[in-house]
Design a protein around this motif. Structure first.
Motif, short mmCIF file in Angstrom:
data_model
loop_
_atom_site.label_atom_id
_atom_site.label_comp_id
_atom_site.label_asym_id
_atom_site.label_seq_id
_atom_site.Cartn_x
_atom_site.Cartn_y
_atom_site.Cartn_z
N THR A 58 0.14 10.79 -2.68
CA THR A 58 -0.06 11.79 -1.51
C THR A 58 1.06 12.40 -1.31
O THR A 58 1.11 13.52 -0.33
CB THR A 58 -0.70 11.18 -0.47
N GLY A 59 2.29 11.60 -1.43
CA GLY A 59 3.74 12.46 -1.00
C GLY A 59 4.31 11.47 -0.04
O GLY A 59 3.74 10.91 0.70
N ARG A 60 5.62 11.79 0.39
CA ARG A 60 6.23 11.09 1.26
C ARG A 60 5.89 11.71 2.61
O ARG A 60 5.52 10.80 3.56
CB ARG A 60 7.63 11.40 1.30
N LYS A 61 5.89 12.70 3.00
CA LYS A 61 5.31 13.25 4.29
C LYS A 61 4.07 12.93 4.76
O LYS A 61 3.86 12.44 5.69
CB LYS A 61 5.69 14.90 4.23
N LYS A 62 3.10 13.06 3.77
CA LYS A 62 1.53 12.81 4.21
C LYS A 62 1.51 11.38 4.45
O LYS A 62 0.84 11.03 5.24
CB LYS A 62 0.68 13.30 3.08
N THR A 63 2.43 10.45 3.72
CA THR A 63 2.16 9.18 3.82
C THR A 63 2.73 8.77 5.30
O THR A 63 2.22 8.02 6.09
CB THR A 63 3.05 8.28 2.79
N ILE A 64 3.92 9.40 5.56
CA ILE A 64 4.44 9.09 6.95
C ILE A 64 3.68 9.56 8.12
O ILE A 64 3.15 8.74 9.35
CB ILE A 64 5.61 9.88 7.19
N PHE A 103 7.87 16.16 15.17
CA PHE A 103 9.09 16.60 14.22
C PHE A 103 8.98 16.37 12.91
O PHE A 103 9.87 16.93 12.02
CB PHE A 103 10.00 15.40 14.80
N ILE A 104 8.31 15.48 12.20
CA ILE A 104 7.96 15.17 10.79
C ILE A 104 7.53 16.43 10.16
O ILE A 104 7.84 16.82 9.08
CB ILE A 104 7.06 14.13 10.40
N ALA A 105 6.61 17.09 10.70
CA ALA A 105 5.65 18.13 10.01
C ALA A 105 6.37 19.31 9.64
O ALA A 105 6.07 19.50 8.44
CB ALA A 105 4.60 18.83 11.17
N PRO A 106 7.57 19.84 10.04
CA PRO A 106 8.14 21.01 9.52
C PRO A 106 8.99 20.59 8.29
O PRO A 106 9.63 21.83 7.77
CB PRO A 106 9.05 21.52 10.83
N SER A 114 5.01 3.33 7.26
CA SER A 114 5.85 4.57 7.66
C SER A 114 7.43 4.41 7.51
O SER A 114 8.01 5.16 7.07
CB SER A 114 5.36 4.98 8.98
N LEU A 115 7.90 3.27 7.81
CA LEU A 115 9.06 2.86 7.95
C LEU A 115 9.86 2.99 6.22
O LEU A 115 10.73 3.81 6.19
CB LEU A 115 9.53 1.47 8.40
N PRO A 116 9.32 2.25 5.45
CA PRO A 116 9.80 2.48 4.00
C PRO A 116 9.76 3.79 3.56
O PRO A 116 10.76 4.22 2.85
CB PRO A 116 9.00 1.35 3.16
N ALA A 117 8.60 4.47 3.76
CA ALA A 117 8.24 5.86 3.30
C ALA A 117 9.70 6.78 3.99
O ALA A 117 9.91 7.70 3.32
CB ALA A 117 6.95 6.35 3.61
N PHE A 118 9.80 6.44 5.25
CA PHE A 118 10.74 7.38 6.00
C PHE A 118 12.11 6.98 5.53
O PHE A 118 12.74 8.05 5.30
CB PHE A 118 10.51 6.97 7.60
N PHE A 119 12.33 5.86 5.34
CA PHE A 119 13.83 5.54 4.75
C PHE A 119 13.86 6.42 3.52
O PHE A 119 15.14 7.11 3.12
CB PHE A 119 13.91 4.27 4.17
N LEU A 120 12.94 6.34 2.49
CA LEU A 120 13.09 7.03 1.18
C LEU A 120 13.08 8.50 1.53
O LEU A 120 13.88 9.31 0.78
CB LEU A 120 11.89 6.64 0.38
N PHE A 121 12.25 9.20 2.53
CA PHE A 121 12.07 10.60 2.44
C PHE A 121 13.30 10.83 3.24
O PHE A 121 13.93 12.14 2.88
CB PHE A 121 10.92 10.65 3.71
N THR A 122 13.89 10.26 4.01
CA THR A 122 15.35 10.76 4.59
C THR A 122 16.30 10.80 3.46
O THR A 122 17.01 12.04 3.40
CB THR A 122 15.75 9.69 5.56
N MET A 146 0.84 -1.10 0.01
CA MET A 146 0.03 -0.04 -0.10
C MET A 146 0.79 1.14 0.12
O MET A 146 0.55 2.27 -0.60
CB MET A 146 -0.95 -0.03 1.21
N CYS A 147 2.05 1.16 0.60
CA CYS A 147 2.98 2.49 0.83
C CYS A 147 3.42 2.71 -0.56
O CYS A 147 3.50 4.14 -0.83
CB CYS A 147 4.28 1.86 1.63
N ILE A 148 3.57 1.86 -1.45
CA ILE A 148 4.22 2.31 -2.77
C ILE A 148 3.13 2.87 -3.47
O ILE A 148 3.28 4.03 -4.17
CB ILE A 148 4.40 0.82 -3.66
#
Length: 542
Positions: A383-389, A494-497, A431-439, A375-377
């Motif tokens: 919706t984007g990385r941040k909104k998914t996380i 902490f993610i929001a900004p 959240s974890l896969p999206a967070f890895f990518l976002f980072t 589903m994350c993919i």
């Protein structure tokens, strides 16, 4: 200041180079698929050993052993569940009624016939040693990531990975055979070093093999076998029912990965970076043939000098703080990864006791993890990385908090708690896969490895804190999930900004980041100038 300008100039020059590896083998083909698959399979032993504490030291009931002969004594002793004292019902007062467990302990063996708690009596005054076991292990994972990360840059990705795999497998087997608790902890620490080494080396090799849009998909799918590793371990634990047998079987299975000596080639990007041009060309030609790439491999002199020069331009964590925007991103990501580590590992251990049946609890919590990753993919592209996380963290937080409203044992098979635990890990698996990518996307190319590795390392520090949160259950049963839910909300803060990265070109240099920030300010200034106040004057923020 001059040094910073010089570094930015060098980064711009480096970013203008074409990606020689990408042009030779393409973005993704059979060669990249082989490497991605081999690297992702290493997530199996990572899960077996990182989450193994769930089955080698699960929660269960115990009582003090009552002496067989009480005739002629001025007491009549009875045992109470989960009490560190026998009760003398013949005593005249409450203080005199408490007798220490000098005759040992009896354990409920309906879940596991043997655990490290049973074998070494890690209850009552020694109960904290279970936490020591996991904290020491996670510290080893953290240290292993650092040591093998440096080794991978200096001696090569493949050689570092093979050493880590062997260390993990051999120490796993030894830890299954030792008779002393402290030797077990000592050997398991070295096992953790290898585990951390496989984590960092496999991720780097995976990312260095793929290019283009596949750098979005592959980091997500790379995490999937971790879930299967947990499920495989659960079925083996149910069948073997003994911590030594379970640990030994998992360690022997991890020996299969030693075959990577023959199955895996060195990273051509690393070979080019250290000037081993001929070895890199040999691997790239074979990779091009596997991918049915007919374009000839060419290697310009300026590229040779560029790749060799990269060896002396290794970024470090301090470079992640050179500008205000980099400092902001690094601080917020580090805090978010720390809390993510606390939440993930605390919940992974807590879920073993969410219901009365530990096996059913673990399977239920992992059942929706794979669909969550898939589903994350799709969600992340919409919706984007941040909104998914943020959405995934809200799902995890709300589901975790809701567990507190359903006390254990009130419903058949604790079905509300099992459903909620499944939703918890659905959120985590999104959240974890999206967070890895976002980072990775928040840092420019020249700092991406240092940025991702440096901030994600804080999750390992968080994992060392996780065991302490589990002890909050002794205050009252739901305190652990309430605290974890609060930490989940703090993670969102902490993610929001942080800025969204979907649809934006990956930054190549720190100069690009500064330019992006300046352009954003200019756009905001232009927008403000387009509005006039009631007196006809421009409304501009000064």
């Amino acid at each position: 200041m001059n040094d910073l300008n010089g570094n930015l100039k060098l980064e711009i020059q480096q970013a203008s180079r074409r990606d020689f590896v990408q042009e030779t083998v393409g973005d993704f083909g059979r060669w990249q698929f082989k490497i991605s698959l081999l690297m992702s399979l290493l997530k199996l032993p990572m899960a077996w050993f990182q989450l193994g504490i769930v089955f080698i030291a699960p929660p269960f009931d115990f009582t003090c052993k009552v002496p067989t002969e009480q005739e002629g004594k001025d007491w009549k002793l009875i045992a109470q569940p989960n009490s560190c004292y026998l009760r003398n019902i013949s005593a005249l007062n409450e203080t005199a009624s408490k007798i220490p467990c000098d005759w040992g302990y009896e354990y409920d063996r309906s879940t596991m016939k043997s655990t490290i708690i049973m074998e070494w009596n890690l209850v009552c005054q020694s109960a904290r040693l279970v936490e020591v076991t996991q904290i020491t292990f996670m510290f080893g994972v953290l240290l292993g990531s650092v040591i093998f990360g440096v080794a991978a840059d200096r001696y090569g990705r493949k050689s570092s990975l093979i050493v880590a795999i062997i260390l993990q497998a051999v120490c796993g087997i030894i830890s299954s055979l030792v008779s002393s608790f402290w030797i077990f902890v000592f050997v398991r620490f070295f096992l953790a070093l290898g585990n951390g080494g496989t984590l960092i080396s496999s991720f780097v090799m995976c990312m260095e093999s793929v290019s283009g849009t596949y750098r979005t998909i592959v980091p997500i799918l790379y995490q999937t076998p971790y879930v299967f590793g947990n499920l495989i371990m659960t079925f083996l634990a149910y069948y073997l029912n003994d911590w030594r047998k379970l640990n030994l079987v998992l360690s022997v299975l991890s020996c299969l990965f030693i075959s990577y000596i023959w199955l895996l080639s060195e990273s051509p990007r690393w070979l080019l970076a250290v000037g081993k041009k001929m070895e890199a060309l040999k691997i790239l030609k074979a990779a091009a043939r596997m991918n049915n790439k007919k374009s000839p491999v060419e290697f310009r002199k300026d590229e040779e000098n560029y790749f060799i020069a990269q060896v002396f331009e290794k970024p470090n964590f301090s470079q992640l703080l050179v500008t205000p925007e980099l400092r902001k991103r690094t601080i917020f990501l580090s805090l978010s990864w720390f809390l993510t580590g606390v939440i993930f590992f605390a919940l992974s251990q807590y879920m073993s006791s969410v219901g009365k049946n530990i096996y059913l609890s673990v399977i239920a919590s992992g059942a929706l993890a794979v669909p969550g990753t898939i589903m994350c993919i799709f969600i992340i592209r919409k919706t984007g990385r941040k909104k998914t996380i943020i959405f995934a963290n809200i799902l995890t937080t709300v589901s975790t908090a809701a567990i507190a409203f359903f006390p254990k044992g009130e419903y058949t098979a604790d079905w509300p708690r099992l459903i909620l635990s499944a939703l918890v890990f659905t959120g985590i698996s999104m959240s974890l896969p999206a967070f890895f990518l976002f980072t990775g996307e928040l840092y420019p190319t020249t700092l991406r490895n240092a940025g991702s590795g440096g901030t994600i390392m804080f999750s390992k520090i968080g994992s060392m804190v996780a065991p302490f949160l589990l002890t909050l259950q002794s205050v009252f049963e739901s305190l652990t999930v309430i605290v974890l839910a609060a930490l989940g909300l703090l993670t969102i803060v902490f993610i929001a900004p942080l800025p969204e990265t979907m649809g934006k070109e990956l930054l190549e240099t720190v100069a690009d980041l500064q330019k992006q920030k300046l352009n954003k300010k200019n756009i905001q200034l232009t927008d403000n100038e387009s509005f006039e106040d009631k007196d006809g004057c421009n409304s501009v923020l000064r």
